[in-house]
Write a protein that holds these residues in place. Structure first.
Motif, mmCIF file in Angstrom:
data_model
loop_
_atom_site.group_PDB
_atom_site.id
_atom_site.type_symbol
_atom_site.label_atom_id
_atom_site.label_comp_id
_atom_site.label_asym_id
_atom_site.label_seq_id
_atom_site.Cartn_x
_atom_site.Cartn_y
_atom_site.Cartn_z
ATOM 1 N N GLY A 121 3.659 -5.801 19.613
ATOM 2 C CA GLY A 121 2.730 -6.431 20.547
ATOM 3 C C GLY A 121 1.279 -6.040 20.393
ATOM 4 N N HIS A 122 0.901 -5.527 19.235
ATOM 5 C CA HIS A 122 -0.488 -5.132 19.015
ATOM 6 C C HIS A 122 -1.121 -5.958 17.899
ATOM 7 N N ASP A 123 -2.420 -5.854 17.782
ATOM 8 C CA ASP A 123 -3.186 -6.621 16.808
ATOM 9 C C ASP A 123 -3.501 -5.729 15.613
ATOM 10 N N PRO A 124 -3.086 -6.113 14.405
ATOM 11 C CA PRO A 124 -3.387 -5.291 13.235
ATOM 12 C C PRO A 124 -4.875 -5.003 13.060
ATOM 13 N N LYS A 125 -5.732 -5.920 13.497
ATOM 14 C CA LYS A 125 -7.170 -5.691 13.359
ATOM 15 C C LYS A 125 -7.622 -4.468 14.171
ATOM 16 N N GLU A 126 -6.899 -4.179 15.220
ATOM 17 C CA GLU A 126 -7.251 -3.044 16.069
ATOM 18 C C GLU A 126 -6.377 -1.821 15.793
ATOM 19 N N SER A 127 -5.177 -2.055 15.312
ATOM 20 C CA SER A 127 -4.212 -0.954 15.204
ATOM 21 C C SER A 127 -3.974 -0.463 13.782
ATOM 22 N N MET A 128 -4.455 -1.178 12.773
ATOM 23 C CA MET A 128 -4.380 -0.677 11.397
ATOM 24 C C MET A 128 -5.669 0.063 11.089
ATOM 25 N N LEU A 129 -5.563 1.345 10.888
ATOM 26 C CA LEU A 129 -6.723 2.169 10.565
ATOM 27 C C LEU A 129 -6.647 2.491 9.079
ATOM 28 N N CYS A 130 -7.407 1.762 8.285
ATOM 29 C CA CYS A 130 -7.312 1.841 6.828
ATOM 30 C C CYS A 130 -8.477 2.650 6.270
ATOM 31 N N LEU A 131 -8.147 3.647 5.483
ATOM 32 C CA LEU A 131 -9.137 4.588 4.976
ATOM 33 C C LEU A 131 -9.455 4.293 3.515
ATOM 34 N N SER A 132 -10.750 4.157 3.207
ATOM 35 C CA SER A 132 -11.212 3.867 1.852
ATOM 36 C C SER A 132 -11.932 5.076 1.257
ATOM 37 N N PRO A 133 -11.984 5.167 -0.080
ATOM 38 C CA PRO A 133 -12.786 6.231 -0.702
ATOM 39 C C PRO A 133 -14.263 6.083 -0.364
ATOM 40 N N ARG A 134 -14.988 7.136 -0.566
ATOM 41 C CA ARG A 134 -16.431 7.071 -0.369
ATOM 42 C C ARG A 134 -17.050 6.093 -1.365
ATOM 43 N N PRO A 135 -18.194 5.498 -1.020
ATOM 44 C CA PRO A 135 -18.848 4.572 -1.956
ATOM 45 C C PRO A 135 -19.062 5.223 -3.320
ATOM 46 N N GLY A 136 -18.689 4.489 -4.372
ATOM 47 C CA GLY A 136 -18.847 4.979 -5.731
ATOM 48 C C GLY A 136 -17.730 5.877 -6.208
ATOM 49 N N GLU A 137 -16.733 6.139 -5.353
ATOM 50 C CA GLU A 137 -15.615 6.986 -5.742
ATOM 51 C C GLU A 137 -14.334 6.152 -5.786
ATOM 52 N N ASP A 138 -13.375 6.605 -6.584
ATOM 53 C CA ASP A 138 -12.141 5.849 -6.786
ATOM 54 C C ASP A 138 -10.973 6.367 -5.956
ATOM 55 N N THR A 139 -11.036 7.629 -5.547
ATOM 56 C CA THR A 139 -9.915 8.234 -4.832
ATOM 57 C C THR A 139 -10.394 8.830 -3.513
ATOM 58 N N LEU A 140 -9.439 9.036 -2.628
ATOM 59 C CA LEU A 140 -9.744 9.592 -1.313
ATOM 60 C C LEU A 140 -9.860 11.117 -1.393
ATOM 61 N N ARG A 141 -10.801 11.652 -0.657
ATOM 62 C CA ARG A 141 -10.922 13.098 -0.550
ATOM 63 C C ARG A 141 -10.028 13.591 0.587
ATOM 64 N N THR A 142 -9.329 14.666 0.316
ATOM 65 C CA THR A 142 -8.434 15.212 1.333
ATOM 66 C C THR A 142 -9.202 15.520 2.611
ATOM 67 N N GLU A 143 -10.407 16.087 2.486
ATOM 68 C CA GLU A 143 -11.164 16.433 3.688
ATOM 69 C C GLU A 143 -11.519 15.213 4.526
ATOM 70 N N ASP A 144 -11.691 14.059 3.867
ATOM 71 C CA ASP A 144 -11.994 12.839 4.616
ATOM 72 C C ASP A 144 -10.769 12.353 5.391
ATOM 73 N N ILE A 145 -9.598 12.483 4.763
ATOM 74 C CA ILE A 145 -8.362 12.097 5.454
ATOM 75 C C ILE A 145 -8.166 12.982 6.681
ATOM 76 N N LEU A 146 -8.322 14.284 6.488
ATOM 77 C CA LEU A 146 -8.106 15.225 7.591
ATOM 78 C C LEU A 146 -9.138 15.031 8.692
ATOM 79 N N GLU A 147 -10.356 14.677 8.311
ATOM 80 C CA GLU A 147 -11.410 14.465 9.310
ATOM 81 C C GLU A 147 -11.100 13.266 10.193
ATOM 82 N N VAL A 148 -10.613 12.183 9.584
ATOM 83 C CA VAL A 148 -10.263 10.995 10.363
ATOM 84 C C VAL A 148 -9.107 11.306 11.309
#
Length: 462
Positions: A177-204
């Motif tokens: 019963g929820h909206d993916p636009k509001e309930s999917m929290l999708c994390l992207s790499p920093r601009p210019g980077e190809d992979t996610l930083r662990t510290e960014d995942i933990l910060e979110v």
């Protein structure tokens, strides 16, 4: 030997041999010292002549191909055919009695190999169920673990998660019963980077944890080959009151997993990649024992009933605890048999030993690619290769994801013509995965040689 940093190993051994670190002589010495090299003989290696795209005017067809696509489909264990024939013979001779007779009684065949599977993913046998396909298992798990409220309704995942995971999460959110636009929290790499930083995942997780119901990542990212710090992510999610689960499709049989020790809440994986069970093979699911009596399946089936009373047929469910209660139907024996064939090979060694070899094998590939194809400002026309996968061996598995300065499609075709099996993923990545169970250091050396020939043939070198 292989606990040293890869470059140190290569340079020390080449100095001892009096040869260059990029010589074939070093590859031969690495194979001679490989304590797991004998496991290659447990698998069928396709011949170059048998691969449809190969061109026998370019390469010796009698050679074994260079198979670097175990990240997509593992090779066939030699015992697979024998085990399948045993079950076909049993069916022919015993018919219905095959359910309770033989080394793999059909009525509980999957239970005979759950201990072996548990060793591969770092779980207790009672925490593992072999059933269904990966996405089916992901749906079954999310139905139980994703219980959104008005304030805690988000699922945190990678922006570039495998499409099936994305679709499953999106549909589960809608189902609740929820909206993916509001309930999917999708994390992207920093601009210019190809992979996610662990510290960014933990910060979110820390910043938005009170709104996150489930943290759902892959163990190894399918496109970049990044191995996530599953232990740190699990710990961070639990600190904020979130359930934490992983799609281990590219991690099972590749990385050294400790699902139980890390306290992961749930996980699922396919077995046809690094676990070599064959196309469409039986998938796996994990639920930590701490949830055995508290998290129940949303959907019930006969095979979730306690085996001791299952055939009383009284329609009074006696649910098996934990993940075993999530079983819906009896397992197809013709999928159990090839999975057993592969898991028995894993049982000849350990994931820690395989991981050690893998780090050197993939590190050797990285070393050779960097030696020949690092970008040279003095030679702007010389093709170069960029490695998207993290340089840190602790942040990757077998796979290196390669991006080229020249059109990748032509290079991929030329590699196939020379008997190399790897795979291309849009928009511009060649995934190359030397698997420690059956790949050799000579495979890596040959691949880099053929890569050079392929670049020349594609017209990228003047």
């Amino acid at each position: 030997m292989i606990m040293e940093p890869c470059v140190a190993v290569l340079e020390r051994l080449s100095a001892d041999l009096g040869c260059s670190p990029v010589s074939r002589e070093l590859a031969a010495e690495l194979d001679r010292r490989d304590e797991l090299g004998h496991l290659r003989q447990q698998f069928f290696l396709p011949k170059v002549a048998d691969l449809p795209p190969s061109d026998l005017s370019l390469v010796d067809g009698s050679q074994e191909c260079i198979y670097f696509v175990g990240n997509s489909l593992g090779l066939q264990p030699k015992s697979t055919k024998k085990y399948l024939e045993e079950e076909l013979e049993k069916w022919a001779k015993l018919a219905i009695h095959g359910h309770t007779e033989g080394s793999r009684p059909w009525a509980w065949a999957e239970e005979t190999i759950e201990q072996l599977m548990g060793k591969v993913v770092g779980a207790k046998p009672e925490e593992v169920a072999l059933m269904n396909g990966l996405t089916v298992n992901l749906h079954l798990l999310l139905l139980s673990f994703y219980q959104p409220t008005a304030s805690r309704h988000k699922i945190l995942m990678e922006d570039k998660a495998f499409p099936s995971d994305h679709y499953a999460v999106e549909s589960q959110i809608r189902l609740k019963g929820h909206d993916p636009k509001e309930s999917m929290l999708c994390l992207s790499p920093r601009p210019g980077e190809d992979t996610l930083r662990t510290e960014d995942i933990l910060e979110v997780i820390e910043e938005q944890g009170d709104s996150i119901a489930v943290v759902m990542f892959s163990g190894v990212q399918y496109y970049t080959g990044q191995l996530f710090d599953m232990e740190a992510i699990t710990r961070a999610g639990h600190k904020e009151g979130c359930y934490v689960g992983f799609d281990c499709a590219h991690a099972a049989g590749n990385a050294e997993l400790k699902l139980h020790d890390w306290g992961v809440d749930f996980a699922c994986w396919c077995t046809y990649k690094y676990v070599n069970s064959g196309a469409g093979g039986l998938a796996g699911a994990f639920i930590h024992e701490k949830h055995a009596d508290t998290v129940r399946p949303a959907l019930l089936g006969w095979w979730g009933h306690d085996r001791k009373t299952r055939f009383q047929m009284n329609n009074m469910m006696e649910l098996q605890p934990g993940v075993h209660g999530y079983r819906l139907s009896n397992q197809p024996i013709l999928l159990v048999a090839p999975l057993q064939a592969s898991l028995e090979i894993f049982d000849m060694t350990s994931m820690s030993a395989l991981r050690c070899k893998s780090m050197l094998l993939t590190g050797y590939l990285e070393y050779l690619i960097q030696h020949y194809y690092t970008r040279d400002p003095c030679r702007p026309d010389h093709p170069h290769v960029t490695i998207l996968t993290p340089r840190d061996p602790q942040q990757r598995g077998c796979q290196l994801s390669l991006s080229f300065s020249v059109p990748i499609g032509r290079v991929f075709l030329e590699l196939e013509r020379r008997g190399v099996a790897c795979d291309m993923r849009e928009p511009s990545v060649l995934r190359v995965a030397p698997v420690p169970l059956y790949n050799s250091f000579n495979d890596v050396h040959r691949f880099v040689e053929l890569l050079g020939a392929s670049l020349i043939a594609s017209g990228s070198q003047k």
